[in-house]
Write a protein that holds these residues in place. Sequence first.
Motif, PDB file in Angstrom:
ATOM      1  N   ASP A 102      47.549   1.006  50.739  1.00 32.05           N
ATOM      2  CA  ASP A 102      47.225   0.499  52.004  1.00 32.05           C
ATOM      3  C   ASP A 102      46.971  -1.085  51.753  1.00 32.05           C
ATOM      4  O   ASP A 102      47.070  -1.614  53.206  1.00 32.05           O
ATOM      5  CB  ASP A 102      45.707   1.354  52.228  1.00 32.05           C
ATOM      6  N   THR A 103      46.585  -1.650  50.628  1.00 32.30           N
ATOM      7  CA  THR A 103      46.478  -3.289  50.819  1.00 32.30           C
ATOM      8  C   THR A 103      47.638  -3.987  51.290  1.00 32.30           C
ATOM      9  O   THR A 103      47.596  -4.741  51.837  1.00 32.30           O
ATOM     10  CB  THR A 103      45.998  -3.589  49.457  1.00 32.30           C
ATOM     11  N   LEU A 142      50.104  -2.604  53.353  1.00 29.84           N
ATOM     12  CA  LEU A 142      50.395  -2.473  54.743  1.00 29.84           C
ATOM     13  C   LEU A 142      49.577  -3.419  55.417  1.00 29.84           C
ATOM     14  O   LEU A 142      49.885  -3.733  56.476  1.00 29.84           O
ATOM     15  CB  LEU A 142      50.005  -0.933  55.117  1.00 29.84           C
ATOM     16  N   GLU A 143      48.415  -3.788  54.990  1.00 31.61           N
ATOM     17  CA  GLU A 143      47.514  -4.575  55.566  1.00 31.61           C
ATOM     18  C   GLU A 143      47.697  -6.104  55.421  1.00 31.61           C
ATOM     19  O   GLU A 143      47.434  -6.769  56.578  1.00 31.61           O
ATOM     20  CB  GLU A 143      45.947  -4.232  55.254  1.00 31.61           C
ATOM     21  N   GLN A 144      48.494  -6.449  54.426  1.00 33.67           N
ATOM     22  CA  GLN A 144      48.721  -7.891  54.345  1.00 33.67           C
ATOM     23  C   GLN A 144      50.005  -8.480  54.321  1.00 33.67           C
ATOM     24  O   GLN A 144      50.408  -9.692  54.199  1.00 33.67           O
ATOM     25  CB  GLN A 144      47.990  -8.163  52.778  1.00 33.67           C
ATOM     26  N   ASP A 178      56.383  -5.622  57.497  1.00 35.60           N
ATOM     27  CA  ASP A 178      57.242  -4.514  57.207  1.00 35.60           C
ATOM     28  C   ASP A 178      58.556  -4.930  56.396  1.00 35.60           C
ATOM     29  O   ASP A 178      58.747  -4.250  55.540  1.00 35.60           O
ATOM     30  CB  ASP A 178      57.757  -3.730  58.515  1.00 35.60           C
ATOM     31  N   SER A 222      42.508   0.368  47.892  1.00 36.03           N
ATOM     32  CA  SER A 222      41.633  -0.852  48.569  1.00 36.03           C
ATOM     33  C   SER A 222      40.345  -0.423  48.263  1.00 36.03           C
ATOM     34  O   SER A 222      39.259  -1.272  48.143  1.00 36.03           O
ATOM     35  CB  SER A 222      41.565  -1.007  50.147  1.00 36.03           C
ATOM     36  N   ASP A 261      44.862   4.991  48.831  1.00 31.37           N
ATOM     37  CA  ASP A 261      43.740   4.260  49.199  1.00 31.37           C
ATOM     38  C   ASP A 261      43.335   3.331  48.082  1.00 31.37           C
ATOM     39  O   ASP A 261      42.101   3.370  47.583  1.00 31.37           O
ATOM     40  CB  ASP A 261      42.613   5.074  49.497  1.00 31.37           C
ATOM     41  N   THR A 282      42.299  -5.414  45.380  1.00 29.86           N
ATOM     42  CA  THR A 282      42.996  -6.370  46.452  1.00 29.86           C
ATOM     43  C   THR A 282      44.580  -6.300  46.321  1.00 29.86           C
ATOM     44  O   THR A 282      45.165  -6.996  47.135  1.00 29.86           O
ATOM     45  CB  THR A 282      42.279  -7.588  46.764  1.00 29.86           C
TER      46      THR A 282
END
Length: 429
Positions: free
Chosen positions: A270-271, A273-275, A278, A247, A245, A251
């Motif tokens: 997690d940042t 995976l968001e940005q 794959d 984030s 985690d 960032t």
Amino acid sequence: MSTAVGVQPTSRRLALAVAAVLGLALVAVIAVVTPWDLLPAPAGGRTPVDPAAAFTAEQAARAESFARALRPASLTSLLLGLVVSAVFGLTPAGAATARAVARPLGGGWGWQVLLGTVALLVAGRLATLPLAAYAEVVRHRYGLSTRSWGLWARDVATSTGINAGITAVGLLVLVWLARRAPRTWWAWAGGGAAVLVVVGSFLYPLLIEPAFNRFAPMPDSPLRTELLALAERSGTPVEDVLVADASRRTTALNAYVSGFGSTRRIVVYDTLLEQVPDEQVESIAAHELGHVANDDVLTGTLIGALGAGAGTALLGWLLSSTPLLRRAGASGPGDGRVVGLLLLLLALGTLVSTPVQNLVSRHIEVRADLHALDLTGDPASFIAVQRSLGSANLNDPDPPAAWQWFFGSHPTSAQRIAFAEDWTRVRGR
């Protein structure tokens, strides 16, 4: 004067000096002669390194502005920390502090080492705390940090406590060895340091990482399946794929592999995976798996063992200097009041060894890049993720040469992109 805590005779000082010089020379030779040319030079020469190739003009300007804002504070913090260490290590202030904090518990040498180390390290941290707060302000200003000030304070306290505790126990063992084996304590200490590197690598994901992040298994997905398969193809299977985690604090984008055997796992921010897509996550994971496949922990341990042996021999030589001990208010390496001097010498040793460590680190990172490119066969994703990482993490695209030589643990984004282009020309599919 007891031989357990007294200074070494001249002949032993000479032997320690010779051991230190030979050991440090061997480490330097290993670092310098290790081959850097991991790819044959393609016809026409290597791909030129172009800092402008990594970022857009706007991204480069922002990263350079961030570096200019942060770099002076980093240097000032480093120098201030050394000044504080020198005050405690080269004056009786360190010895007096160790005696004072140990007095309520009887004032024995063990309490002097344990509590004195903690007190001096906390004092040094407090001295540089305003600069650390300023650096956090800069990170907030540029959107790199998402921490609340409460979480920042908790992180500072946690990292300071962990560092002080581990250092205090390490110095306690060192002083105990100096009391029990005044002739050979430095050799035992060097061997112990190498063992601690291995033990620490195994325990770090279990004890230290959870103090700063929460981890959850990545849900079943094509990405998780591909990452596990990537580890199998790399010859370095992992037990799990976890999501951190990150984030809550930043960032920045990152992923890594930690642990040995049953504790080995791929950890993804997690940042990330968001940005990024794959394929780019897979490219980063392939790089990290390269560190495992190339036995970089073993390499680091062997170099660290040599460095530790040479460093402790040098430490033994310095701690046999009567004038130096007199300035610190201690009688020898087995005297609990020596902690201030020990912390200063460790700080100076860390500073002096930094460029050598980073030289080795940059080589190791290039080798892991090569592994990632060979494993995925996807230089386009590799180049794309270097741009994503550099932009999100505000990496300086063209740092001053001296700064990169001394503090750069990784090649620059532009250098890594040029390396991938070399790979494409030589081995590309």
